[in-house]
Design an enzyme around this catalytic site. Structure first.
Site, mmCIF file in Angstrom:
data_model
loop_
_atom_site.group_PDB
_atom_site.id
_atom_site.type_symbol
_atom_site.label_atom_id
_atom_site.label_comp_id
_atom_site.label_asym_id
_atom_site.label_seq_id
_atom_site.Cartn_x
_atom_site.Cartn_y
_atom_site.Cartn_z
ATOM 1 N N ASP A 124 -5.719 -5.121 5.357
ATOM 2 C CA ASP A 124 -6.296 -4.019 4.583
ATOM 3 C C ASP A 124 -5.376 -2.807 4.681
ATOM 4 O OD1 ASP A 124 -7.874 -2.036 3.434
ATOM 5 O OD2 ASP A 124 -9.724 -2.699 4.415
ATOM 6 N N SER A 139 -16.420 -0.617 2.259
ATOM 7 C CA SER A 139 -15.535 0.537 2.233
ATOM 8 C C SER A 139 -16.351 1.805 2.511
ATOM 9 C CB SER A 139 -14.785 0.595 0.901
ATOM 10 O OG SER A 139 -13.747 1.552 0.950
ATOM 11 N N GLN A 140 -16.407 2.751 1.574
ATOM 12 C CA GLN A 140 -17.258 3.916 1.788
ATOM 13 C C GLN A 140 -18.706 3.493 2.019
ATOM 14 O OE1 GLN A 140 -17.292 8.007 -0.429
ATOM 15 N NE2 GLN A 140 -18.547 6.578 -1.600
ATOM 16 N N HIS A 143 -8.227 -5.156 1.200
ATOM 17 C CA HIS A 143 -9.429 -4.334 1.287
ATOM 18 C C HIS A 143 -10.693 -5.058 0.821
ATOM 19 C CE1 HIS A 143 -11.476 -0.609 1.916
ATOM 20 N NE2 HIS A 143 -11.775 -0.403 0.651
ATOM 21 N N TYR A 185 -15.636 4.450 -2.580
ATOM 22 C CA TYR A 185 -15.148 5.806 -2.837
ATOM 23 C C TYR A 185 -15.002 6.091 -4.325
ATOM 24 C CZ TYR A 185 -12.362 10.054 -2.035
ATOM 25 O OH TYR A 185 -11.904 11.350 -2.001
#
Length: 308
Positions: free
Chosen positions: A256, A169-170, A285, A86
């Site tokens: 996370d 993640s993203q 994360h 992100y």
């Protein structure tokens, strides 16, 4: 006490989900890709050639990326698209090129080299025009990754039968959506700590950004909650998951606080393809990084066989 593995994560599936994304793909197809590659000697090595890449995506926006290929290795090469997180900017993917991949590190709209026309900021992207799925900021963002794959498909040195996606993640979430939108093209997906899954559930489980953007938005606009829920349903990885056909590797951190593990387990359940899940107790994360990268490399090599 939380039970991430068995937690219920519900997402409504819009009746026109397929038609919605077909329209987005059709819009992209109305613009020539017009890729322009410029060799970057300062970034090249004796083993890798690096190019600055620009191409046209959804809405006619020019999108940037880095393209790296192994030097003096005959094709056809397996292709790999790496997708940033992100707030992360795409790194020059020399390491993947050294392993034998023709690698495109995409900088979707809003990233530094792709933000001349669209720049909602971070925080900002997650809630940009969030009350309308047609103008939601992530629509073009998702389709930028699809267009990056199309750039690889057009490269003469790339084997169109061996295209993989990698990100965390993203990057993990968009790997899932891209594989779903291109089921006949993508050979495998490695997705860590996947974001954009269980989008309305995640903000109830964490107060970390980016999901806290939704909490903040709804504190200011409480009457918009139904419209927000309707919009993000079009973008939720849990709705894309059943359409993924490529073998998929997921890896999660059990502590996370950015992308709650409940949503990662829900994604794993929703996938109907060949799938592998690795979980890491006491990991946040980063989801097992850097150790998990050995597993990711082996997974990609198994399905893309670089250097074959």
């Amino acid at each position: 006490m939380r039970d991430p593995e068995n937690a219920t994560v519900e997402v409504d599936l819009p009746e026109d989900f397929d038609a919605f994304w077909a329209a987005g793909l059709a819009d992209c197809a109305s613009y020539p890709l017009d890729p322009v590659l410029t060799e970057m000697p300062a970034l090249c090595t004796d083993r890798v050639i690096v190019y600055d890449l620009r191409f046209t995506s959804y809405g006619g926006l020019r999108i940037a990326g880095w393209y790296a290929v192994p030097r003096d290795r005959p094709g056809p090469l397996p292709g790999l698209v790496t997708i940033p997180g992100y707030i992360s900017e795409p790194t020059v993917p020399k390491e993947w090129a050294e392993l034998g991949y023709a690698t495109l590190a995409i900088a979707p709209r809003g990233k530094l080299r792709s933000n001349e026309v669209f720049n909602p900021g971070y925080p900002g992207l997650l809630t940009h025009n969030i009350v309308d799925p047609n103008t939601y900021g992530y629509r073009g963002f998702y389709l930028d990754v699809v267009r990056a794959v199309e750039v690889l498909l057009d490269r003469p040195e790339v084997d169109n039968q061996r295209i993989g996606l990698q990100g965390s993640s993203q990057g993990g979430g968009l790997g899932i959506s891209t594989a779903a939108l291109m089921p006949d093209v993508i050979s495998c997906v490695a997705a860590g700590a996947p974001y954009l899954c269980g989008i309305m559930t995640a903000p109830t489980l964490t107060r970390s950004y980016p999901y806290e953007e939704i909490n903040e938005y709804l504190r200011i606009h409480p009457k918009d909650v139904d419209r927000v829920r309707e919009t993000v349903a079009y973008y939720d990885g849990l709705n894309f998951a059943p359409k993924v056909q490529a073998p998929t590797l997921l890896y999660l951190g059990m502590e996370d606080d950015v992308c709650p593990p409940e949503t990662g387990f829900a994604l794993h359940r929703a996938l109907t393809c060949e799938k592998t899940l690795h979980t890491y107790p006491h990991c946040a994360h980063h989801a097992g990084l850097p150790d998990v990268m050995r597993i990711v490399e082996d997974f990609l090599a198994e399905h893309l066989t670089p250097g074959r």
